[in-house]
Write an enzyme that holds these catalytic residues in place. Structure first.
Site, PDB file in Angstrom:
ATOM      1  N   LEU A  52       0.822  -1.206   0.000  1.00  0.00           N
ATOM      2  CA  LEU A  52       0.000   0.000   0.000  1.00  0.00           C
ATOM      3  C   LEU A  52       0.860   1.262   0.000  1.00  0.00           C
ATOM      4  CD1 LEU A  52      -2.771  -1.072   2.552  1.00  0.00           C
ATOM      5  CD2 LEU A  52      -2.918  -1.039   0.057  1.00  0.00           C
ATOM      6  N   GLU A  54       5.255   2.597   0.869  1.00  0.00           N
ATOM      7  CA  GLU A  54       6.609   2.173   1.229  1.00  0.00           C
ATOM      8  C   GLU A  54       7.522   3.377   1.308  1.00  0.00           C
ATOM      9  OE1 GLU A  54       8.185  -0.765  -1.366  1.00  0.00           O
ATOM     10  OE2 GLU A  54       9.946  -1.174  -0.117  1.00  0.00           O
ATOM     11  N   GLY A  55       8.282   3.438   2.397  1.00  0.00           N
ATOM     12  CA  GLY A  55       9.276   4.483   2.575  1.00  0.00           C
ATOM     13  C   GLY A  55      10.653   3.858   2.695  1.00  0.00           C
ATOM     14  N   PHE A  57      12.335   3.334   5.406  1.00  0.00           N
ATOM     15  CA  PHE A  57      12.516   2.470   6.566  1.00  0.00           C
ATOM     16  C   PHE A  57      11.224   1.799   7.034  1.00  0.00           C
ATOM     17  CE2 PHE A  57      15.831   5.718   6.756  1.00  0.00           C
ATOM     18  CZ  PHE A  57      16.964   4.921   6.797  1.00  0.00           C
ATOM     19  N   LYS A  59       7.121   0.067   5.603  1.00  0.00           N
ATOM     20  CA  LYS A  59       6.193  -0.239   4.527  1.00  0.00           C
ATOM     21  C   LYS A  59       4.880  -0.728   5.121  1.00  0.00           C
ATOM     22  CE  LYS A  59       8.726  -3.309   2.457  1.00  0.00           C
ATOM     23  NZ  LYS A  59       9.183  -4.358   1.493  1.00  0.00           N
ATOM     24  N   LYS A  75       1.727  -3.582   9.193  1.00  0.00           N
ATOM     25  CA  LYS A  75       2.552  -2.380   9.309  1.00  0.00           C
ATOM     26  C   LYS A  75       3.949  -2.802   9.730  1.00  0.00           C
ATOM     27  CE  LYS A  75       2.686   2.261  11.289  1.00  0.00           C
ATOM     28  NZ  LYS A  75       1.988   3.262  12.126  1.00  0.00           N
ATOM     29  N   ASP A 166      -0.038  13.603  16.794  1.00  0.00           N
ATOM     30  CA  ASP A 166       0.187  13.608  15.349  1.00  0.00           C
ATOM     31  C   ASP A 166      -1.148  13.567  14.602  1.00  0.00           C
ATOM     32  OD1 ASP A 166       1.638  13.697  13.017  1.00  0.00           O
ATOM     33  OD2 ASP A 166       2.143  11.560  12.996  1.00  0.00           O
TER      34      ASP A 166
END
Length: 401
Positions: A52, A54-55, A57, A59, A75, A166
């Site tokens: 869905l 992804e960064g 560090f 996903k 997660k 946040d």
């Protein structure tokens, strides 16, 4: 063999209503214990449908149990960017708060895979709220529905003496296309109220951050309180109504913010342009939940007192001008190389005419205009719908019992 997480029985996690949980919260602390997790072969336990997001560090994977079953979200957070303690805190907070109907359900399942911490959540078919924010804002009735649900979730979190820290549209997940069911997620920044923290560049998004934190320098210490969340909720409501935030950052260097502060303090009689579209009752609410001094800020429950009032001055020239500015801002973001909304609104979109905006304002409450992002994201709408008939009884051979 996978080792199970230990779930303290003293907390009323399963069964009972959210009101029952709230009644017990005053004398019950949510545990945040560090656990030891076993490495698990994800491919043997789950069928991964797709990634869905992804960064560098982390996903987020859409998956289902081997052999079928409902879809769920895995997660995954890389061990290099988070400690076992931080991961345990996020998992525990999300798990113990998820009985609330407007908080994302987190299952009692966690394990290690590919040098990542992983836990399991329910799948939001329609993505996050930022995907649904229209140019020019959402219909007032939808915003009030969002406000009611978000207020309930945040009030519930605050009843446990916790601060989310946040709150922003990206962390509000949508479970029905008409926004009648939204849920708050992402508890990675959540901390107990009053705890001493250090400001970092990643504490929260600048637009939603309250002035008592925005004005600090990096590495400066501060205490976090529920009043910070209240400010963020106010910013979210404004963005939902008009399609943009009133300022970039709540700092004295931002002229739009300083004008707002002077107006609240009655140093100027000129109402900030964006606030001219709001009714006197809604302005009164905003001044209470977005009071620049945190100690004087109202609690988030104040919002419920104004739900039955009109919030937008319908058909006024100010409304048309502000919504037109919102359209132009979205168009600018869409054509910029780094604009994060580009993938939702496309690279080339013609700005709607003033006449079209006037027409939209007149009919928006009864005939909402379909948002561009809904058309761009049709693949989500055509996905297989998820039915969580027993959200707290997920049978997976890894994680917790």
């Amino acid at each position: 063999m996978a080792r199970n997480l230990e779930v303290p029985s003293l907390f009323p996690r399963l069964g009972g209503s959210s009101n029952d949980l709230r009644k017990s919260s005053s004398n019950t602390a949510i545990p945040s214990k560090v656990m030891s997790l076993q490495e698990v072969n994800l491919e043997k336990e789950f069928d991964v449908v797709r990634t869905l997001s992804e960064g560098s560090f982390s996903k987020v994977l859409l998956a289902r149990q081997q052999g079928g079953g409902e879809r769920m979200v895995l997660k995954a957070i890389h061990c290099e960017v988070t400690s076992a303690e931080d991961f345990s805190r996020e998992l525990n907070y999300n798990y113990y708060l998820s009985p609330h109907p407007n908080i994302v359900t987190s299952y009692n399942v966690a394990f290690m895979w590919d040098n990542c911490f992983i836990y399991v959540q329910e799948y939001a078919l329609y993505g996050d709220l930022s995907r649904h924010l229209k140019k020019g804002g959402l219909p007032e009735a939808q915003v009030k529905s969002i406000a009611t649900q978000l207020t309930s979730a945040v009030e519930f979190i605050h009843s446990f003496q916790l601060v989310h820290r946040d709150l922003r549209p990206e962390n509000i997940l949508v479970f029905r296309k008409d926004l009648s069911i939204i849920k708050l997620g992402d508890f990675g920044q959540t901390r107990p109220s009053g705890v001493l923290l250090t400001k970092t560049t990643s504490n929260t998004s600048a637009s939603y951050c309250p002035p008592e934190i925005s004005e600090l320098i990096v590495q400066e210490k501060y205490h976090c309180y529920a009043s910070a969340d209240v400010w963020s909720v106010g910013m979210i409501l404004i963005e939902c109504l008009i399609g943009m935030t009133p300022w970039t950052s709540a700092e004295i260097t931002d002229p739009n913010y300083t004008h707002y502060v002077d107006w609240v303090k009655r140093k100027t009689l000129k109402t900030p342009d964006i606030f001219q579209v709001f009714t006197p009752r809604f302005i009164r609410l905003l001044k209470r939940i977005m009071e620049p001094k945190a100690a004087k800020r109202s609690k988030v429950g104040e919002i419920t007192k104004y739900i039955n009032d009109e919030w937008i001055i319908k058909g006024s020239a100010a409304v048309i001008a502000i919504r037109r500015a919102s359209v132009e801002r979205h168009e600018s973001n869409a054509t910029s190389k780094s604009g994060h909304r580009q993938r939702y609104y496309g690279k080339k979109r013609s700005t709607r005419s003033l006449v079209a905006l006037e027409s939209e304002i007149e009919v928006t409450s009864e005939h909402p205009v379909e948002s561009v992002n809904e058309r761009v994201g049709k693949w989500i709408d055509n996905s297989l719908k998820v039915s969580f008939s027993h959200p707290h009884h997920l049978n997976v051979n890894v994680g917790c019992q």
